[in-house]
Structures are given as structure tokens and as C-alpha cells.
Motif scaffolding. Structure first.
Motif, PDB file in Angstrom:
ATOM      1  N   ARG A  17       0.832  -1.201   0.000  1.00 61.37           N
ATOM      2  CA  ARG A  17       0.000   0.000   0.000  1.00 61.37           C
ATOM      3  C   ARG A  17       0.872   1.260   0.000  1.00 61.37           C
ATOM      4  O   ARG A  17       1.902   1.311   0.688  1.00 61.37           O
ATOM      5  CB  ARG A  17      -0.915   0.018   1.227  1.00 61.37           C
ATOM      6  CG  ARG A  17      -2.003   1.091   1.194  1.00 61.37           C
ATOM      7  CD  ARG A  17      -2.859   1.019   2.452  1.00 61.37           C
ATOM      8  NE  ARG A  17      -4.030   1.873   2.361  1.00 61.37           N
ATOM      9  CZ  ARG A  17      -4.040   3.175   2.620  1.00 61.37           C
ATOM     10  NH1 ARG A  17      -2.915   3.796   2.998  1.00 61.37           N
ATOM     11  NH2 ARG A  17      -5.157   3.874   2.518  1.00 61.37           N
ATOM     12  N   GLN A  19      -3.992  -9.926   0.105  1.00 60.84           N
ATOM     13  CA  GLN A  19      -3.154  -9.058   0.929  1.00 60.84           C
ATOM     14  C   GLN A  19      -3.670  -7.614   0.978  1.00 60.84           C
ATOM     15  O   GLN A  19      -3.188  -6.806   1.783  1.00 60.84           O
ATOM     16  CB  GLN A  19      -1.720  -9.071   0.390  1.00 60.84           C
ATOM     17  CG  GLN A  19      -1.074 -10.452   0.396  1.00 60.84           C
ATOM     18  CD  GLN A  19       0.210 -10.495  -0.409  1.00 60.84           C
ATOM     19  OE1 GLN A  19       1.022  -9.572  -0.366  1.00 60.84           O
ATOM     20  NE2 GLN A  19       0.398 -11.569  -1.160  1.00 60.84           N
ATOM     21  N   THR A  73      -6.028  -4.913   2.148  1.00 62.08           N
ATOM     22  CA  THR A  73      -6.789  -4.880   3.394  1.00 62.08           C
ATOM     23  C   THR A  73      -7.765  -3.718   3.520  1.00 62.08           C
ATOM     24  O   THR A  73      -8.388  -3.551   4.568  1.00 62.08           O
ATOM     25  CB  THR A  73      -5.816  -4.838   4.590  1.00 62.08           C
ATOM     26  OG1 THR A  73      -4.949  -3.698   4.454  1.00 62.08           O
ATOM     27  CG2 THR A  73      -4.977  -6.109   4.650  1.00 62.08           C
ATOM     28  N   ASP A  74      -7.903  -2.893   2.486  1.00 64.98           N
ATOM     29  CA  ASP A  74      -8.885  -1.814   2.545  1.00 64.98           C
ATOM     30  C   ASP A  74      -9.468  -1.590   1.156  1.00 64.98           C
ATOM     31  O   ASP A  74      -9.236  -2.378   0.241  1.00 64.98           O
ATOM     32  CB  ASP A  74      -8.280  -0.535   3.140  1.00 64.98           C
ATOM     33  CG  ASP A  74      -7.123   0.028   2.308  1.00 64.98           C
ATOM     34  OD1 ASP A  74      -7.022  -0.313   1.108  1.00 64.98           O
ATOM     35  OD2 ASP A  74      -6.311   0.804   2.847  1.00 64.98           O
TER      36      ASP A  74
END
Length: 300
Positions: free
Chosen positions: A165, A207, A209-210
Motif C-alpha cells: 500500500r 493481501q 486490506t482496505d
């Protein structure tokens, strides 16, 4: 049915009988041209206010005289001038043909790539030729290739089924990269009866996560029908646009989908794929109608 290898070999052997066409395809377009292919799009679900420029390099196929370390450094210099927030490398750094005067060592091409600069980093994946030319990796059926190690040594991260990210102006996005879909060659010496891939699309996207948008790096575009709408943009190389392209059509493409994912911006069911025409050559040093290119994508 003619294969891509057979088609390019026939075309390569016909230079003497077609000097004008052959001379251009052999000496001018592969060596003397460099195009900037520019795309602007706002994918569905893209975060409002997030403006991101991605610069992409694909399919260098380092070898002399066609793609020397000096030429790679020159391409990197031009890429740096394009103002990308991130720069991505889409695989196939290793040479993919025998018509060369010298193979460029991984320490040389990686050093040239180390000159790339972008505020949010340089991000790489591997291609099929990076695997195919590493006998140890073929024998092991996995692990790191010399390409993985060369890039790591110059500080360029390689995404092998990994997602990370990032943020720009306080707004998040993800870069996800797949390991190669054609990494492992078949053959008795490798004890494999069929071509094997090392890609893990589901595991890579797990992987994330948002809800921030995802940019997926996948060397071969053939994965695209399996890519979910959750991914904002898939970036691929591998095809070289067919290396020969007439009136928007490539007669022979290294894809089980034929010309469907040969080149350019493809939209299917509101999902976006951009396939680079690449920079180097494989099988034969021929390009016609699809000059070497750097891809620039403005998102948002």
C-alpha cells in the motif's frame, strides 16, 4: 497453424528479398524509434481526488546491438523526464533471441535500471524469459532468478505475488505484482510435462486490506479474464504488440487469446487493461508498426 516463432523467423529470413520493408523493420524501428504511449482514465471506483501518473517499461530483452546497457540507461533518462509518481517494470529483462553480438549481463542492465527515479518508487515483476534463461531456477522449480537478485542488489523491489500500500496526498492505493504465468518450462530434464506458472492472483489480492484502488502488474495479459473488478487497472507486457502490426491488427501474438490482448487499452465489463508494446525484441530483431515505447498512464 503458424506459431509466433515460425512467423517471426520467416519474416526475419526474408530481409534480403524485401530490402526496403526489411531494412526498416530490422534497423530503424527497433533501434531508432522511441514512442511515448499516453493513456488517461478514471477507472470505476477510483478514489475521487487521487491523481496518479504511472510510467511503465516492459520487455527490455537486454542484448547487443539491439538493447545495450547504454540504450537502457538512455530510455531510463527519458522515463525520468515524464514526471511519474511511480515507475513500474513489467518483466523480460533477459534477452529472448540468439541473433545477438553479446548478451548483456544482469549486473549491467540492472545498473542501468537503477538510474530510474520516481517519488513513490520503482516497482518490478519478472517475465517468462527471466525464468526461462535461468537453468538453476528451472531445475529448482521456483525461488529467485538471477533477475530477482540483480534488481534487489540495486534496490528495486520485485513483486512475486505481493501487494503493498502507498499514499499520495493522503490518499491510498495498492500496487500488486504477480509472479510469472509461464515461468516453468516443460521437458524431461525438468521433470515437467507441461508449462507451469507461479502466479497466485487470489493470494496476492488477499493481501489488500482496505478499499483503496489496486494497480495489478502481470507480465502476460492472459490473466485478465480472471482479474476481478476490485482491481482498478492491470498493466502487462509480453506481447510486444505482436512485434508486427498492420492497421491495428497483429497477425501473430504469444497469447491464447490471439489479438484480443495484443496491445493498448482494453476495457471488458468495466475492467481496464493496458498492454505495452514493449521496448525490445524476442525471437527475431524485427518491429513493424509497433515501435518501442514507454507507457504513461494518468489515473484520475
Amino acid at each position: 497453424m503458424i506459431t509466433r516463432r515460425g512467423f517471426l523467423q520467416v519474416l526475419g529470413s526474408g530481409f534480403a528479398s524485401a530490402m526496403a520493408l526489411g531494412g526498416y523493420a530490422f534497423a530503424v524501428e527497433p533501434l531508432a524509434r522511441l514512442r511515448i504511449a499516453h493513456y488517461s482514465l478514471t477507472p470505476p471506483g477510483w478514489t475521487p481526488g487521487l491523481r496518479l501518473r504511472v510510467v511503465a517499461l516492459a520487455d527490455l530483452h537486454a542484448c547487443e546491438p539491439w538493447m545495450s546497457a547504454r540504450r537502457i540507461a538512455s530510455i531510463c533518462e527519458r522515463a525520468n523526464e515524464l514526471g511519474g509518481d511511480v515507475t513500474v517494470l513489467l518483466g523480460d529483462y533477459a534477452s529472448g533471441m540468439n541473433l545477438v553480438t553479446r548478451y548483456v549481463h544482469s549486473a549491467e542492465w540492472s545498473k542501468a535500471l537503477s538510474t530510474l527515479k520516481a517519488p513513490l518508487g520503482i516497482h518490478a515483476i519478472m517475465g517468462n524469459h527471466d525464468w526461462w534463461e535461468d537453468r538453476t531456477a528451472q531445475k529448482n522449480g521456483g525461488g529467485d532468478t538471477f533477475g530477482h537478485r540483480a534488481l534487489a542488489e540495486v534496490g528495486i523491489p520485485v513483486y512475486s505475488n505481493r501487494a503493498l500500500r502507498f499514499e499520495k496526498d493522503g490518499l491510498g492505493f495498492w500496487i500488486a505484482g504477480l509472479e510469472d504465468q509461464l515461468a516453468l518450462l516443460p521437458g524431461k530434464k525438468w521433470k515437467r510435462s507441461a508449462m507451469g506458472g507461479l502466479d497466485d492472483l487470489d493470494g496476492t489480492l488477499a493481501q489488500v486490506t482496505d478499499e483503496a484502488p489496486v494497480i495489478l502488474l502481470a507480465h502476460e495479459p492472459d490473466i485478465f479474464p480472471r482479474v476481478p473488478p476490485r482491481v482498478s487497472l492491470t498493466l502487462s507486457g509480453h506481447t510486444h504488440g505482436g512485434q508486427v502490426r498492420f492497421i491495428g491488427h497483429s497477425p501473430v501474438v504469444p497469447s491464447r487469446f490471439g489479438d484480443r490482448y495484443a496491445y493498448g487499452h482494453i476495457v471488458e465489463e468495466e475492467r481496464n487493461l493496458i498492454v505495452s508494446g514493449g521496448l525490445g525484441c524476442s525471437i527475431a530483431p524485427v518491429r513493424f508498426g509497433v515501435p518501442p515505447e514507454i507507457v504513461v498512464v494518468d489515473l484520475g
